[in-house]
Write a protein that holds these residues in place. Structure first.
Motif, PDB file in Angstrom:
ATOM      1  N   LYS A 113      41.752 -40.280  -7.835  1.00 35.01           N
ATOM      2  CA  LYS A 113      42.191 -39.004  -8.423  1.00 35.01           C
ATOM      3  C   LYS A 113      41.469 -37.814  -7.790  1.00 35.01           C
ATOM      4  CE  LYS A 113      44.041 -40.769 -12.683  1.00 35.01           C
ATOM      5  NZ  LYS A 113      45.445 -40.472 -12.847  1.00 35.01           N
ATOM      6  N   VAL A 114      40.215 -38.022  -7.476  1.00 32.66           N
ATOM      7  CA  VAL A 114      39.422 -36.945  -6.872  1.00 32.66           C
ATOM      8  C   VAL A 114      39.937 -36.623  -5.461  1.00 32.66           C
ATOM      9  CG1 VAL A 114      37.117 -36.478  -5.909  1.00 32.66           C
ATOM     10  CG2 VAL A 114      37.343 -37.286  -8.259  1.00 32.66           C
ATOM     11  N   THR A 115      40.272 -37.654  -4.696  1.00 33.01           N
ATOM     12  CA  THR A 115      40.787 -37.393  -3.351  1.00 33.01           C
ATOM     13  C   THR A 115      42.205 -36.814  -3.425  1.00 33.01           C
ATOM     14  OG1 THR A 115      41.357 -39.736  -3.158  1.00 33.01           O
ATOM     15  CG2 THR A 115      39.318 -39.044  -2.124  1.00 33.01           C
ATOM     16  N   GLU A 116      43.009 -37.301  -4.402  1.00 34.94           N
ATOM     17  CA  GLU A 116      44.346 -36.714  -4.595  1.00 34.94           C
ATOM     18  C   GLU A 116      44.249 -35.230  -4.959  1.00 34.94           C
ATOM     19  OE1 GLU A 116      46.400 -39.000  -7.606  1.00 34.94           O
ATOM     20  OE2 GLU A 116      46.209 -40.809  -6.368  1.00 34.94           O
ATOM     21  N   ALA A 117      43.192 -34.883  -5.687  1.00 37.63           N
ATOM     22  CA  ALA A 117      43.004 -33.494  -6.110  1.00 37.63           C
ATOM     23  C   ALA A 117      42.436 -32.619  -4.991  1.00 37.63           C
ATOM     24  CB  ALA A 117      42.100 -33.444  -7.339  1.00 37.63           C
ATOM     25  N   GLY A 118      42.213 -33.215  -3.815  1.00 34.59           N
ATOM     26  CA  GLY A 118      41.859 -32.390  -2.664  1.00 34.59           C
ATOM     27  C   GLY A 118      40.434 -32.483  -2.167  1.00 34.59           C
ATOM     28  N   ALA A 119      39.689 -33.501  -2.626  1.00 33.24           N
ATOM     29  CA  ALA A 119      38.341 -33.686  -2.074  1.00 33.24           C
ATOM     30  C   ALA A 119      38.429 -34.599  -0.858  1.00 33.24           C
ATOM     31  CB  ALA A 119      37.416 -34.295  -3.120  1.00 33.24           C
ATOM     32  N   LYS A 120      37.812 -34.191   0.227  1.00 27.40           N
ATOM     33  CA  LYS A 120      37.836 -34.980   1.468  1.00 27.40           C
ATOM     34  C   LYS A 120      36.691 -35.994   1.442  1.00 27.40           C
ATOM     35  CE  LYS A 120      38.346 -32.868   5.736  1.00 27.40           C
ATOM     36  NZ  LYS A 120      39.268 -33.635   6.557  1.00 27.40           N
ATOM     37  N   PRO A 121      36.928 -37.245   1.817  1.00 26.00           N
ATOM     38  CA  PRO A 121      35.830 -38.221   1.880  1.00 26.00           C
ATOM     39  C   PRO A 121      34.785 -37.819   2.923  1.00 26.00           C
ATOM     40  CG  PRO A 121      37.962 -39.330   1.877  1.00 26.00           C
ATOM     41  CD  PRO A 121      38.235 -37.870   2.097  1.00 26.00           C
ATOM     42  N   ILE A 122      33.531 -37.885   2.529  1.00 22.73           N
ATOM     43  CA  ILE A 122      32.424 -37.445   3.384  1.00 22.73           C
ATOM     44  C   ILE A 122      31.415 -38.585   3.518  1.00 22.73           C
ATOM     45  CG2 ILE A 122      30.675 -35.661   3.781  1.00 22.73           C
ATOM     46  CD1 ILE A 122      33.447 -34.426   3.378  1.00 22.73           C
ATOM     47  N   GLY A 123      30.957 -38.809   4.757  1.00 21.85           N
ATOM     48  CA  GLY A 123      30.023 -39.908   5.000  1.00 21.85           C
ATOM     49  C   GLY A 123      28.565 -39.491   4.946  1.00 21.85           C
ATOM     50  N   LEU A 124      27.701 -40.481   5.140  1.00 23.69           N
ATOM     51  CA  LEU A 124      26.256 -40.237   5.035  1.00 23.69           C
ATOM     52  C   LEU A 124      25.724 -39.341   6.142  1.00 23.69           C
ATOM     53  CD1 LEU A 124      24.791 -43.733   4.040  1.00 23.69           C
ATOM     54  CD2 LEU A 124      25.293 -41.777   2.567  1.00 23.69           C
ATOM     55  N   ALA A 125      26.395 -39.309   7.297  1.00 23.32           N
ATOM     56  CA  ALA A 125      25.913 -38.452   8.390  1.00 23.32           C
ATOM     57  C   ALA A 125      25.969 -36.984   7.956  1.00 23.32           C
ATOM     58  CB  ALA A 125      26.745 -38.667   9.647  1.00 23.32           C
ATOM     59  N   ALA A 126      27.084 -36.577   7.363  1.00 24.89           N
ATOM     60  CA  ALA A 126      27.199 -35.194   6.903  1.00 24.89           C
ATOM     61  C   ALA A 126      26.303 -34.956   5.691  1.00 24.89           C
ATOM     62  CB  ALA A 126      28.651 -34.860   6.561  1.00 24.89           C
TER      63      ALA A 126
END
Lengths: 126, 356
Positions: free
Chosen positions: B209-222
């Motif tokens: 739901k969070v990604t559908e709502a527009g949050a981009k997946p972010i990895g540990l490097a960032a």
């Protein structure tokens, strides 16, 4: 994974384009994708003559640093200084605008030791 | 190696996975610079379920927490969180953590994944107060939803007014169709947003739901470049079993309003000149500082070590943290970072590097 058939390769994930006794060297598509966003290319060996396997520079991604090894012995005669401002070219065009150095080869016969595209594919499992 | 409840989801998204603190974790999805930018300008979501959670309950729960942590947890009212650390007996830091007061006599301690066992054993050994301790690390997941648009983009997922949750406050409520999750206005990026604590079997629904709502997946490097631009300490790099809270600039979470591990020695140390101080620096020229590089003075003499360094995606220059002798620690001091053969000039600066 893009591995052009007309180039030669090293086990250190560099590509080599041969033009007579001069070669152009960069890192492969596989290498750039493993490193991630490249932010700095440092080559301080311009005009120096180095042996094969010697470090000619360094490529830095956000998270990692990798040494660059000279594929065969020779003199570094050119550095792609556009990478100083646009190191991301190594990610976007590793075999073109992302080239790193040109080398005047000491012994043309040494080029026979380089890997073919097929050999390199086998190494990276592509 | 352990997985989080979302490991398969990350792999399906094409993430590059790396071992981190014993977990198989996503280091990046699209690329560290794009992900970094998304958190600075919009909204991103991190799976940080590797983090450890301890629940401490009972009449004397606060007494136990006060005795092992450096900050003053008696200031916490229900619904408030506090950054703190666990000092050791030798002047160093066992871990840094966040303490949440969930109920009158119930506290949640959130610790670094790499230190779960060490922290658990330490706190257990100090539990002469009869507090009930439960390690929830394997049962709970944690998502960090971070960025200037996090509140606006996530609001539709909760019946609570997310904009009402102040920094370092939290509520227990509904989120993405799941009841009783902790929605905490905390994070490790400096760009605002929330952290969501839920059970492992609930996290997939929340992630979707969070990604559908527009949050981009972010990895540990960032996650690392974002925290470093703020100058937030990373345990194992900038603080460890040998660094004192004062050397690390953590005097603000070291309160002598109570007794705690090694507090007498630390109080003495506060009055004296420190042997070394954690500083923030920017390179004056091209180059990227890295953990372990030497810091040298104008004559090339060793004056310290870099503990964290990167190319700042926001500032487009080399930034880092490191310990130096205090004479080099004033803002504006000129130091040099030994990068391979070159001593690259750098300037000591005030944190954060990234000012928004």
């Amino acid at each position: 994974m893009n591995i052009p058939a007309d180039l030669k390769y090293t086990k250190d994930h560099e590509w080599v384009k041969i033009e007579g006794d001069q070669i152009t060297v960069g890192i492969t598509d596989f290498a750039q994708s493993e490193l991630g966003d490249i932010v700095y290319v440092e080559v301080e060996t311009l005009d120096e003559t180095l042996d094969a396997e010697e470090v000619f520079g360094t490529v830095e991604a956000v998270k990692t640093v990798s040494d660059l090894f000279l594929p065969v012995a020779g003199e570094i005669v050119a550095f792609n200084d556009s990478l100083e401002d646009e190191p991301e070219k190594v990610n976007t065009d590793p075999y073109g605008e992302g080239w790193m150095i040109k080398v005047k080869v000491s012994d043309v016969a040494s080029l026979d030791s380089l890997l073919s595209a097929e050999d390199y594919k086998a190494i990276i499992g592509a | 190696m352990k997985n989080t409840a979302l490991t398969d989801t990350h792999i399906a998204l094409g993430a590059k996975m790396v071992p981190f603190a014993g977990y198989n974790m996503p280091v990046q999805y699209e690329g560290v610079n794009i992900e970094h930018e998304a958190v600075r300008t919009d909204c991103g979501v991190f799976d940080v379920s590797h983090m450890g959670e301890f629940l401490i309950e009972g009449e004397h729960a606060l007494d136990l927490i006060q005795s092992v942590t450096s900050n003053d947890a008696s200031k916490l009212t229900i619904g408030k969180a506090q950054y703190s650390c666990l000092p050791n007996d030798e002047g160093g830091i066992i871990d840094d953590l966040i303490v949440y007061r969930v109920k009158e006599n119930t506290y949640l301690l959130v610790v670094n994944a790499s230190n779960i066992e060490k922290d658990w054993n330490w706190i257990s050994s100090k539990n002469t107060f009869g507090a009930t301790m439960r390690d929830l690390s394997e049962e709970y997941s944690l998502l960090a939803i971070q960025g200037p648009n996090a509140v606006e983009k996530m609001q539709a997922l909760s019946s609570h007014d997310l904009s009402e949750i102040k920094f370092y406050n939290f509520i227990v409520g509904d989120f993405a169709g799941i009841e009783n999750v902790i929605i905490s206005a905390t994070g490790y990026t400096g760009s605002g947003g929330f952290e969501i604590y839920c059970k492992n079997n609930e996290v997939k629904q929340i992630w979707d739901k969070v990604t559908e709502a527009g949050a981009k997946p972010i990895g540990l490097a960032a996650r690392d470049t974002l925290r470093l631009e703020m100058g937030y300490c990373l345990y194992g790099n900038d603080i460890d079993d040998t660094t004192s809270p004062f050397e690390a600039g953590l005097g603000w979470i070291t309160k002598f309003t109570k007794k705690f591990t090694n507090s007498e020695n630390l109080e003495e140390q506060k009055k004296k000149v420190l042997k070394r101080k954690l500083i923030a620096f920017e390179l004056d020229e091209k180059g990227i500082p890295r953990t372990g590089y030497d810091i040298v003075d104008g004559q090339g003499k060793l004056i310290g070590k870099v503990t964290s360094g990167t190319m700042s995606p926001s500032l487009k220059k080399g930034i880092g943290l490191g310990y130096v002798s205090p004479v080099f620690s004033d803002f504006g001091s000129k130091i040099n970072i030994q990068i391979r053969k070159n001593a690259v000039p750098a300037t000591v600066v005030k944190l954060p590097f990234y000012k928004g």
